[in-house]
Design a protein around this motif. Structure first.
Motif, mmCIF file in Angstrom:
data_model
loop_
_atom_site.group_PDB
_atom_site.id
_atom_site.type_symbol
_atom_site.label_atom_id
_atom_site.label_comp_id
_atom_site.label_asym_id
_atom_site.label_seq_id
_atom_site.Cartn_x
_atom_site.Cartn_y
_atom_site.Cartn_z
ATOM 1 N N PHE A 195 1.028 -1.208 0.039
ATOM 2 C CA PHE A 195 -0.093 0.034 0.096
ATOM 3 C C PHE A 195 0.904 1.192 0.109
ATOM 4 O O PHE A 195 2.026 1.151 0.276
ATOM 5 N N LEU A 196 0.369 2.302 -0.296
ATOM 6 C CA LEU A 196 0.966 3.597 -0.409
ATOM 7 C C LEU A 196 0.184 4.676 0.116
ATOM 8 O O LEU A 196 -0.867 4.935 -0.218
ATOM 9 N N ALA A 197 0.674 5.300 0.988
ATOM 10 C CA ALA A 197 0.161 6.477 1.737
ATOM 11 C C ALA A 197 0.837 7.687 1.335
ATOM 12 O O ALA A 197 1.942 7.770 1.510
ATOM 13 N N LEU A 198 -0.196 8.664 1.075
ATOM 14 C CA LEU A 198 0.387 10.109 0.578
ATOM 15 C C LEU A 198 0.017 10.973 1.692
ATOM 16 O O LEU A 198 -0.962 11.119 1.930
ATOM 17 N N VAL A 199 0.943 11.676 2.198
ATOM 18 C CA VAL A 199 1.135 12.591 3.554
ATOM 19 C C VAL A 199 1.285 13.830 3.237
ATOM 20 O O VAL A 199 2.548 14.060 2.808
ATOM 21 N N ILE A 200 0.257 14.813 3.228
ATOM 22 C CA ILE A 200 0.761 16.263 2.831
ATOM 23 C C ILE A 200 0.775 17.122 4.028
ATOM 24 O O ILE A 200 0.629 16.614 5.141
ATOM 25 N N GLY A 218 9.619 14.731 11.193
ATOM 26 C CA GLY A 218 9.090 14.467 12.684
ATOM 27 C C GLY A 218 7.739 13.895 12.295
ATOM 28 O O GLY A 218 7.377 12.998 12.923
ATOM 29 N N SER A 219 6.770 14.762 11.625
ATOM 30 C CA SER A 219 5.621 14.375 11.616
ATOM 31 C C SER A 219 5.034 13.202 10.838
ATOM 32 O O SER A 219 4.228 12.446 11.072
ATOM 33 N N LEU A 220 5.951 13.033 9.464
ATOM 34 C CA LEU A 220 5.671 11.733 8.646
ATOM 35 C C LEU A 220 5.983 10.643 9.504
ATOM 36 O O LEU A 220 5.335 9.651 9.395
ATOM 37 N N VAL A 266 2.882 9.876 11.818
ATOM 38 C CA VAL A 266 1.996 9.356 11.163
ATOM 39 C C VAL A 266 2.286 7.868 10.707
ATOM 40 O O VAL A 266 1.210 6.982 10.903
ATOM 41 N N ALA A 267 3.683 7.560 10.262
ATOM 42 C CA ALA A 267 3.950 6.049 10.124
ATOM 43 C C ALA A 267 3.874 5.312 11.404
ATOM 44 O O ALA A 267 3.306 4.018 11.236
ATOM 45 N N ASP A 268 4.326 5.802 12.529
ATOM 46 C CA ASP A 268 4.234 5.078 13.504
ATOM 47 C C ASP A 268 2.817 4.713 14.050
ATOM 48 O O ASP A 268 2.533 3.565 14.728
ATOM 49 N N LEU A 327 10.173 12.215 2.221
ATOM 50 C CA LEU A 327 9.570 13.408 1.748
ATOM 51 C C LEU A 327 10.032 13.480 0.406
ATOM 52 O O LEU A 327 11.108 13.145 -0.137
ATOM 53 N N ALA A 328 9.245 14.361 -0.297
ATOM 54 C CA ALA A 328 9.361 14.741 -1.785
ATOM 55 C C ALA A 328 10.543 15.548 -1.869
ATOM 56 O O ALA A 328 10.501 16.603 -1.259
ATOM 57 N N LEU A 329 11.131 15.452 -3.144
ATOM 58 C CA LEU A 329 12.365 16.413 -3.537
ATOM 59 C C LEU A 329 11.725 17.125 -4.518
ATOM 60 O O LEU A 329 10.858 16.773 -5.382
ATOM 61 N N ASN A 330 12.411 18.276 -4.845
ATOM 62 C CA ASN A 330 11.920 19.201 -5.950
ATOM 63 C C ASN A 330 12.403 18.360 -7.326
ATOM 64 O O ASN A 330 11.817 18.611 -8.333
ATOM 65 N N SER A 331 13.509 17.529 -7.258
ATOM 66 C CA SER A 331 13.904 16.623 -8.364
ATOM 67 C C SER A 331 13.105 15.399 -8.718
ATOM 68 O O SER A 331 13.520 14.805 -9.566
ATOM 69 N N ASP A 332 12.303 15.371 -7.637
ATOM 70 C CA ASP A 332 11.641 13.887 -7.708
ATOM 71 C C ASP A 332 10.750 13.662 -9.024
ATOM 72 O O ASP A 332 9.962 14.596 -9.164
#
Length: 301
Positions: free
Chosen positions: A224-229, A234-236, A239-241, A269-274
């Protein structure tokens, strides 16, 4: 008097919310139809049982079991006679964790003694997909039919949108790549029907544990993939835990056997180059690191 009791029972049974009564030993003495609908347990299965006996098994948002401790809302009300409201996660008969808002009030005898409690609870799921939304997603082939969450195509579309949004506005987000631990062993031992139940249980627990503006999709197989905005590292991790701990507290019972499930997570976390491919590949690699380090853990990078 019997007619009056039947009248009030009919009223309670027709409430959408779940309602149940317990005595001072927390033995269930009443269970309405709303409770049956929300938990999956018929009244015949729970009347006379203790609420802490493998029925509701309330946990908080950190996965701490409440029913076996003084943290139990019913225990608090039995002790101090005060009404209270809390948000907890109950254990559904199908195994998943369901977020509920509960309201507990004391039941008093004519002389004012606390002789039990009444608990009213309602579905607190932040992301309830309406029937119309499900039908629309099915029509355009974005829904996974087994788990009723978005499929891989849906996840990829949302990832592209979030990457473009980050590039334009600088709004951060991260993803969690989630894999069910030892899923092949579950299929081999219990069969694919049980495996499907585990996938459904996992999806429902993940959806119920995420925030209203996050989303979860089935990437494929047991992944599964969770998209977290709007998160930082730390907050990511937080959420994961939470997802991992809620899965630890989810289980399915088959006859005399209880099947518990854990998950391994890779987060980034997403990078600008992703691109979609690069961010998913990075999270997938981190998930496999969690597997290699013992499973049931989160690795960020």
């Amino acid at each position: 008097m019997d007619l009056e009791q039947d009248f009030y029972k009919s009223l309670l049974d027709n409430l959408y919310d779940g309602v149940y009564f317990v005595d001072t030993d927390r033995r269930i003495t009443y269970w309405n139809r709303g409770a049956e609908r929300l938990t999956g347990y018929d009244s015949e299965e729970v009347l006379g049982c203790y609420c802490r006996e493998n029925i509701l098994e309330h946990v908080d948002d950190k996965g701490v079991k409440l029913c076996e401790t003084s943290l139990c809302p019913a225990v608090k009300t039995l002790r101090d006679g005060r009404a209270r409201e809390e948000e907890v996660y109950l254990h559904h008969k199908k195994g998943h964790r369901l977020p509920v808002a509960i309201r507990v009030a004391p039941i008093l005898s004519p002389d004012g003694k606390v002789v039990g409690t009444v608990e009213v609870f309602s579905d607190n799921t932040p992301r309830v997909i309406s029937k119309q939304t499900i039908e629309e997603l099915q029509r355009i082939a974005l829904l996974d039919p087994l788990t009723e969450v978005g499929n891989r195509r849906y996840a990829e579309m949302n990832l592209k949108f979030r990457l473009a949004e980050q590039d334009r506005y600088g709004w951060p987000f991260g993803i969690l790549f989630i894999d069910i631990d030892n899923f092949k062993a579950v299929n081999d031992r219990f069969g694919h029907e049980v495996g499907d139940d585990v996938l459904r249980m996992t999806a429902r627990t993940l959806v119920g544990s995420l925030r209203s503006f996050d989303l979860v999709s089935r990437w494929g197989g047991e992944e599964f993939l969770a998209l977290v905005i709007n998160v930082d590292t730390g907050s990511l991790l937080g959420v994961a835990d939470k997802l991992r701990k809620m899965m630890e507290q989810s289980s399915i019972t088959y006859g005399s056997q209880t099947l518990s499930i854990t998950i391994s997570i890779g987060g980034t976390l997403a990078l600008n180059s992703d691109s979609v491919e690069s961010i998913v590949r990075r999270a997938d690699d981190l998930m496999y690191r969690s597997k290699a380090e013992g499973r049931n853990r989160t690795t960020l990078g």
